[in-house]
Design an enzyme around this catalytic site. Structure first.
Site, mmCIF file in Angstrom:
data_model
loop_
_atom_site.group_PDB
_atom_site.id
_atom_site.type_symbol
_atom_site.label_atom_id
_atom_site.label_comp_id
_atom_site.label_asym_id
_atom_site.label_seq_id
_atom_site.Cartn_x
_atom_site.Cartn_y
_atom_site.Cartn_z
ATOM 1 N N PRO A 300 0.825 -1.211 0.000
ATOM 2 C CA PRO A 300 0.000 0.000 0.000
ATOM 3 C C PRO A 300 0.858 1.259 0.000
ATOM 4 C CG PRO A 300 0.152 -0.867 2.217
ATOM 5 C CD PRO A 300 0.929 -1.818 1.339
ATOM 6 N N ARG A 302 -0.758 4.962 -1.236
ATOM 7 C CA ARG A 302 -1.717 6.045 -1.014
ATOM 8 C C ARG A 302 -2.527 5.865 0.272
ATOM 9 N NH1 ARG A 302 -3.910 8.873 -5.242
ATOM 10 N NH2 ARG A 302 -3.315 7.162 -6.599
ATOM 11 N N ARG A 338 -1.595 16.540 -9.158
ATOM 12 C CA ARG A 338 -2.677 15.572 -9.354
ATOM 13 C C ARG A 338 -3.915 16.161 -10.038
ATOM 14 N NH1 ARG A 338 -5.096 13.191 -5.831
ATOM 15 N NH2 ARG A 338 -5.287 11.256 -6.975
ATOM 16 N N TYR A 342 -4.511 14.096 -13.328
ATOM 17 C CA TYR A 342 -5.559 13.065 -13.240
ATOM 18 C C TYR A 342 -6.948 13.653 -13.040
ATOM 19 C CZ TYR A 342 -1.438 10.438 -11.413
ATOM 20 O OH TYR A 342 -0.220 9.875 -11.188
ATOM 21 N N CYS A 370 2.228 29.400 -15.775
ATOM 22 C CA CYS A 370 1.704 29.844 -17.065
ATOM 23 C C CYS A 370 1.151 28.687 -17.880
ATOM 24 C CB CYS A 370 2.796 30.574 -17.827
ATOM 25 S SG CYS A 370 3.419 31.944 -16.860
ATOM 26 N N GLU A 371 0.109 28.061 -17.376
ATOM 27 C CA GLU A 371 -0.609 26.976 -18.052
ATOM 28 C C GLU A 371 -2.046 27.067 -17.567
ATOM 29 O OE1 GLU A 371 0.703 24.088 -19.707
ATOM 30 O OE2 GLU A 371 2.837 24.482 -19.401
ATOM 31 N N TYR A 399 1.632 10.990 -3.444
ATOM 32 C CA TYR A 399 1.758 11.504 -4.818
ATOM 33 C C TYR A 399 1.624 13.026 -4.848
ATOM 34 C CZ TYR A 399 1.187 6.535 -5.382
ATOM 35 O OH TYR A 399 1.348 5.182 -5.241
HETATM 36 C C1 LIG Z 1 2.390 2.402 -7.129
HETATM 37 C C2 LIG Z 1 2.512 0.987 -6.714
HETATM 38 C C3 LIG Z 1 1.983 0.570 -5.490
HETATM 39 C C4 LIG Z 1 1.232 1.490 -4.560
HETATM 40 O O1 LIG Z 1 0.033 1.919 -5.106
HETATM 41 P P1 LIG Z 1 -1.007 2.731 -4.185
HETATM 42 O O2 LIG Z 1 -2.153 2.970 -5.064
HETATM 43 O O3 LIG Z 1 -0.328 3.972 -3.759
HETATM 44 O O4 LIG Z 1 -1.340 1.840 -3.030
HETATM 45 C C5 LIG Z 1 2.168 -0.741 -5.123
HETATM 46 N N1 LIG Z 1 2.825 -1.613 -5.935
HETATM 47 C C6 LIG Z 1 3.329 -1.250 -7.126
HETATM 48 C C7 LIG Z 1 4.033 -2.242 -7.949
HETATM 49 C C8 LIG Z 1 3.193 0.054 -7.548
HETATM 50 O O5 LIG Z 1 3.689 0.423 -8.736
#
Ligand SMILES: *Cc1c(COP(=O)(O)O)cnc(C)c1O
Length: 447
Positions: A300, A302, A338, A342, A370-371, A399
């Site tokens: 994990p 995020r 972000r 996204y 400037c975007e 992130y």
């Molecule tokens: C980015 C990534 C994660 C973590 O993803 P989250 O959405 O932040 O939990 C775990 N494993 C791999 C291989 C990743 O590239």
């Protein structure tokens, strides 16, 4: 202050009160304004300037413990390998390490960062589609716990390097289960058309090939289907069921499988998403992989760090355009990318207690870059604000700082760790001198 603005129109966005209620690290103090844990964000801005990332150590610990408890309660033999790329600040890494976290890394730089933070390579997983030979060698020499191989080509390279070092590299095969995690296209990774992992149909043969190579010890299979997964457990269940099927198939052919890596991706509520709980994830793992008698790993990112951070920014000015009101901040897309990258939604809370009782009206919240893409939010319901007034972007711990750039020659922002009533700088703000320090002019250059 500008003239009073009209009252807020209907908005589907959560109110300030709702945003606060869902974020235990934050509270509103009648005099000191918005607090992170026991520290007024206004005090952090006064001491360290803006824009500044602020992280709550207490929240990091609380979330790690909640995830661990959910895995334990499901009776899983599970280890947590924090996805360093979400936030690689040394203080963040150390707080998570003290809780028992291993790491998931995607570059030699991240391996150096995790080792510097006291996370041994022996509890670290190396993921990524483009590991260079130099990076593979460095990880093997450091004693990496597991390399997740992403292609047939990479397996040959890993074997050759490991054999040259007199080692057998511990390798898991990253399988692409071809499930749709139904997240943003830029952060979905488990579809057949994505660049990640090995097609399910090819994985068995490749695993057998690994077992035959001199420099590889095949130890298991891995997957990671995407990030910010909030669409229940169906994608996870489908992916893990395929992994379980594969483990049974490999074993039936006498191939050993020591562990299964379940990846990361657990989403968090930024706006009003119903994010799945760690208990639901633990349940999905238990139901699909629980009968195999293998330890499982989680990666994990995020979920652990996102809600533990805010980006603190000051209003440069409020600009009344012909059609709309703009709040121009001193933070920009180079800090928090972000929204531009996204279309991500981040809660924006004024720091002053007065702002929480003032009339509200829609504003576009923008940075000075400037975007046109340098827009954090359109039509966000906020009070009138004056230069110097502070806002906090919520859920910016993942992130956020790691994706910053210096576009428009804007120095990287400072980072601050809050622990209870204490706050300290954990990354010094870059200076303009820093930006110039690594540039060189050719000797032959004569203007
Ligand atoms: C980015 C990534 C994660 C973590 O993803 P989250 O959405 O932040 O939990 C775990 N494993 C791999 C291989 C990743 O590239």
């Amino acid at each position: 202050m500008a003239a009073p603005l009209p009252l807020a129109p209907d908005s589907a966005d959560p109110t300030f009160t709702e945003l606060l209620a869902a974020r235990p690290a934050l509270s509103m103090h009648a005099h000191d304004g918005l607090l992170m844990d026991e520290v007024p964000l206004a005090r952090i801005a006064a001491e360290f300037g803006t824009p500044t990332w602020v992280y709550s150590a207490g929240t990091l610990r609380r979330r790690y413990r909640a995830l661990k408890a959910a895995l334990d309660a499901a009776g899983l033999d599970a280890s947590i390998h924090y996805a360093t790329k979400a936030n690689d600040n040394q203080a963040v890494l150390r707080v998570l390490r003290a809780e028992g976290a291993g790491a998931d890394i995607v570059s030699a730089g991240e391996l150096r960062a995790t080792m510097a933070a006291g996370i041994p390579a022996g509890v670290t997983v190396f993921s990524g589609v483009g590991k260079t030979p130099g990076e593979i060698r460095f990880a093997l020499e450091a004693g990496i716990f597991q390399i997740n191989a992403e292609s047939a080509e990479e397996i040959e390279v890993i074997s050759a390097i490991a054999a040259g070092l007199g080692l057998r590299a511990p390798v898991s095969l990253r399988v692409n289960p071809d499930v749709d995690a139904r997240t943003h296209a830029k952060i979905t990774t488990g579809r057949a058309e994505n660049k990640f992992g090995i097609a399910f149909e090819d994985a068995h043969a490749l695993y057998a090939r690994m077992a035959a190579l001199p420099g590889i010890r095949p130890i298991g299979i891995a997957t990671h289907i995407g990030s910010q997964i909030t669409d229940g457990m169906s994608a996870y269940r489908a992916a893990y069921a395929r992994l379980a099927e594969m483990v049974r198939g490999l074993r039936a052919h006498g191939l050993p499988v020591e562990r299964v890596d379940c990846g990361g991706g657990l989403g968090i509520p930024y706006r009003d998403e119903i994010a799945p709980t760690p208990e639901a994830l633990a349940g999905a793992i238990k139901a699909t992989l629980g009968g195999l008698g293998v330890p499982v790993m989680l990666e994990p990112g995020r979920w652990l760090v996102g809600p533990a951070g805010v980006l603190l920014s000051a209003v440069v000015l409020q600009k009344q355009g012909a059609a709309r009101r703009f709040l121009v901040l001193d933070a920009a897309m180079n800090d928090l990318v972000r929204p531009a990258m996204y279309e991500a939604w981040h809660g924006i809370l004024p720091v002053s207690p007065l702002a929480h009782v003032a009339p509200l009206s829609p504003a576009d919240v923008v940075g000075p870059v400037c975007e046109s893409g340098d827009t954090f939010a359109k039509g966000r319901v906020l009070p009138a604000m004056a230069p110097g007034d502070l806002v906090a972007f919520l859920d910016a711990g993942a992130y956020g700082a790691v994706m910053s750039s210096t576009y428009n020659a804007r120095p990287l922002a400072a980072e601050v760790l809050v622990d209870g009533a204490r706050a300290a700088l954990v990354r010094v703000r870059q200076t303009h001198e820093d930006l110039l320090a690594h540039q060189r002019l050719p000797e032959w250059f004569t203007p």
